[in-house]
Design a protein around this motif. Structure first.
Motif, PDB file in Angstrom:
ATOM      1  N   ASN A   3       0.853  -1.176   0.000  1.00 41.38           N
ATOM      2  CA  ASN A   3       0.000   0.000   0.000  1.00 41.38           C
ATOM      3  C   ASN A   3       0.895   1.235   0.000  1.00 41.38           C
ATOM      4  N   ILE A   4       1.067   1.850  -1.163  1.00 43.38           N
ATOM      5  CA  ILE A   4       1.972   2.980  -1.326  1.00 43.38           C
ATOM      6  C   ILE A   4       1.526   4.191  -0.513  1.00 43.38           C
ATOM      7  N   VAL A   5       0.225   4.383  -0.346  1.00 41.70           N
ATOM      8  CA  VAL A   5      -0.272   5.522   0.430  1.00 41.70           C
ATOM      9  C   VAL A   5       0.162   5.390   1.881  1.00 41.70           C
ATOM     10  N   LYS A   6      -0.060   4.215   2.470  1.00 41.76           N
ATOM     11  CA  LYS A   6       0.352   3.998   3.865  1.00 41.76           C
ATOM     12  C   LYS A   6       1.858   4.121   4.016  1.00 41.76           C
ATOM     13  N   LYS A   7       2.591   3.599   3.027  1.00 40.18           N
ATOM     14  CA  LYS A   7       4.048   3.660   3.083  1.00 40.18           C
ATOM     15  C   LYS A   7       4.540   5.114   3.047  1.00 40.18           C
ATOM     16  N   VAL A   8       3.975   5.917   2.163  1.00 42.43           N
ATOM     17  CA  VAL A   8       4.371   7.325   2.071  1.00 42.43           C
ATOM     18  C   VAL A   8       4.058   8.052   3.377  1.00 42.43           C
ATOM     19  N   CYS A   9       2.850   7.853   3.895  1.00 41.30           N
ATOM     20  CA  CYS A   9       2.470   8.514   5.150  1.00 41.30           C
ATOM     21  C   CYS A   9       3.396   8.115   6.297  1.00 41.30           C
ATOM     22  N   LYS A  10       3.700   6.833   6.373  1.00 38.78           N
ATOM     23  CA  LYS A  10       4.577   6.347   7.441  1.00 38.78           C
ATOM     24  C   LYS A  10       5.987   6.902   7.279  1.00 38.78           C
ATOM     25  N   LEU A  12       7.068   9.532   5.648  1.00 43.19           N
ATOM     26  CA  LEU A  12       7.156  10.980   5.788  1.00 43.19           C
ATOM     27  C   LEU A  12       6.626  11.481   7.125  1.00 43.19           C
ATOM     28  N   GLY A  13       6.005  10.582   7.885  1.00 43.68           N
ATOM     29  CA  GLY A  13       5.463  10.970   9.189  1.00 43.68           C
ATOM     30  C   GLY A  13       4.291  11.935   9.066  1.00 43.68           C
ATOM     31  N   ILE A  14       3.418  11.690   8.079  1.00 45.14           N
ATOM     32  CA  ILE A  14       2.272  12.571   7.853  1.00 45.14           C
ATOM     33  C   ILE A  14       0.984  11.757   7.817  1.00 45.14           C
ATOM     34  N   THR A  15      -0.125  12.447   7.970  1.00 45.67           N
ATOM     35  CA  THR A  15      -1.439  11.801   7.884  1.00 45.67           C
ATOM     36  C   THR A  15      -1.898  11.777   6.424  1.00 45.67           C
ATOM     37  N   GLN A  16      -2.955  11.021   6.157  1.00 41.92           N
ATOM     38  CA  GLN A  16      -3.521  11.007   4.808  1.00 41.92           C
ATOM     39  C   GLN A  16      -4.069  12.389   4.448  1.00 41.92           C
ATOM     40  N   LYS A  17      -4.591  13.122   5.417  1.00 42.79           N
ATOM     41  CA  LYS A  17      -5.074  14.492   5.179  1.00 42.79           C
ATOM     42  C   LYS A  17      -3.915  15.387   4.762  1.00 42.79           C
ATOM     43  N   GLU A  18      -2.787  15.275   5.450  1.00 39.44           N
ATOM     44  CA  GLU A  18      -1.615  16.077   5.101  1.00 39.44           C
ATOM     45  C   GLU A  18      -1.081  15.695   3.718  1.00 39.44           C
ATOM     46  N   LEU A  19      -1.128  14.409   3.402  1.00 34.87           N
ATOM     47  CA  LEU A  19      -0.715  13.954   2.069  1.00 34.87           C
ATOM     48  C   LEU A  19      -1.630  14.549   1.005  1.00 34.87           C
ATOM     49  N   ALA A  20      -2.931  14.537   1.266  1.00 37.70           N
ATOM     50  CA  ALA A  20      -3.890  15.127   0.327  1.00 37.70           C
ATOM     51  C   ALA A  20      -3.582  16.609   0.108  1.00 37.70           C
ATOM     52  N   ASP A  21      -3.261  17.304   1.184  1.00 40.36           N
ATOM     53  CA  ASP A  21      -2.923  18.729   1.074  1.00 40.36           C
ATOM     54  C   ASP A  21      -1.657  18.937   0.250  1.00 40.36           C
ATOM     55  N   LYS A  22      -0.640  18.108   0.473  1.00 41.90           N
ATOM     56  CA  LYS A  22       0.610  18.223  -0.266  1.00 41.90           C
ATOM     57  C   LYS A  22       0.416  17.999  -1.767  1.00 41.90           C
ATOM     58  N   ASP A  37      -6.861   1.511  -5.909  1.00 47.82           N
ATOM     59  CA  ASP A  37      -7.330   2.100  -7.166  1.00 47.82           C
ATOM     60  C   ASP A  37      -6.619   3.434  -7.362  1.00 47.82           C
ATOM     61  N   ILE A  38      -5.390   3.361  -7.893  1.00 54.83           N
ATOM     62  CA  ILE A  38      -4.555   4.551  -7.980  1.00 54.83           C
ATOM     63  C   ILE A  38      -4.119   4.811  -9.425  1.00 54.83           C
ATOM     64  N   PRO A  39      -4.305   6.031  -9.902  1.00 57.41           N
ATOM     65  CA  PRO A  39      -3.839   6.364 -11.251  1.00 57.41           C
ATOM     66  C   PRO A  39      -2.316   6.278 -11.335  1.00 57.41           C
ATOM     67  N   LYS A  40      -1.808   5.945 -12.515  1.00 55.64           N
ATOM     68  CA  LYS A  40      -0.357   5.782 -12.701  1.00 55.64           C
ATOM     69  C   LYS A  40       0.423   7.037 -12.306  1.00 55.64           C
ATOM     70  N   MET A  41      -0.058   8.214 -12.701  1.00 54.16           N
ATOM     71  CA  MET A  41       0.673   9.445 -12.379  1.00 54.16           C
ATOM     72  C   MET A  41       0.682   9.704 -10.877  1.00 54.16           C
ATOM     73  N   ALA A  42      -0.385   9.366 -10.188  1.00 57.09           N
ATOM     74  CA  ALA A  42      -0.424   9.526  -8.737  1.00 57.09           C
ATOM     75  C   ALA A  42       0.561   8.567  -8.083  1.00 57.09           C
ATOM     76  N   GLU A  43       0.611   7.341  -8.584  1.00 57.89           N
ATOM     77  CA  GLU A  43       1.557   6.362  -8.054  1.00 57.89           C
ATOM     78  C   GLU A  43       2.990   6.839  -8.265  1.00 57.89           C
ATOM     79  N   LEU A  44       3.271   7.388  -9.440  1.00 57.49           N
ATOM     80  CA  LEU A  44       4.600   7.920  -9.725  1.00 57.49           C
ATOM     81  C   LEU A  44       4.931   9.070  -8.772  1.00 57.49           C
ATOM     82  N   ALA A  45       3.974   9.952  -8.538  1.00 62.73           N
ATOM     83  CA  ALA A  45       4.195  11.080  -7.621  1.00 62.73           C
ATOM     84  C   ALA A  45       4.526  10.578  -6.216  1.00 62.73           C
ATOM     85  N   LEU A  46       3.796   9.560  -5.764  1.00 61.90           N
ATOM     86  CA  LEU A  46       4.051   9.011  -4.429  1.00 61.90           C
ATOM     87  C   LEU A  46       5.424   8.350  -4.354  1.00 61.90           C
TER      88      LEU A  46
END
Length: 101
Positions: A3-10, A12-22, A37-46
């Motif tokens: 799960n790339i979202v959880k990995k990024v949040c962990k 970077l030490g940020i919440t999903q809300k903070e990730l959304a803001d970034k 369900d993640i678009p390729k460009m979003a996955e690349l950004a993460l």
């Protein structure tokens, strides 16, 4: 698949809300991405966010770290323009990328 979202949040030490803001997206989008369900460009950004974190922790050279360039080329990107500017305080690197089909 990790799960790339959880990995990024962990990492970077940020919440999903903070990730959304970034990323300037809604928290609903982050929630959807977290379910796989993640678009390729979003996955690349993460992935680049994680790569950038790693580079900041280990960077020793004023030149663009080769692992970023390698990562971009493995993702199908070609660097068509490269600008490097130093102002004595920091360094700015600007890449113009092209992704073939």
């Amino acid at each position: 698949m990790d799960n790339i979202v959880k990995k990024v949040c962990k990492e970077l030490g940020i919440t999903q809300k903070e990730l959304a803001d970034k990323l300037d997206v809604s928290t609903a989008a982050i929630s959807t991405w977290g379910k796989g369900d993640i678009p390729k460009m979003a996955e690349l950004a993460l992935k680049l966010m994680l790569e950038n974190k790693d580079l900041k922790e280990t960077e020793k050279s004023p030149c663009m770290p080769i692992n970023v360039l390698n990562y971009l080329t493995t993702q199908g990107y070609q660097i068509i323009k490269y600008k490097n500017k130093s102002d004595g305080i920091g360094q700015t690197i600007k890449l113009t990328l092209f992704k073939g089909h």
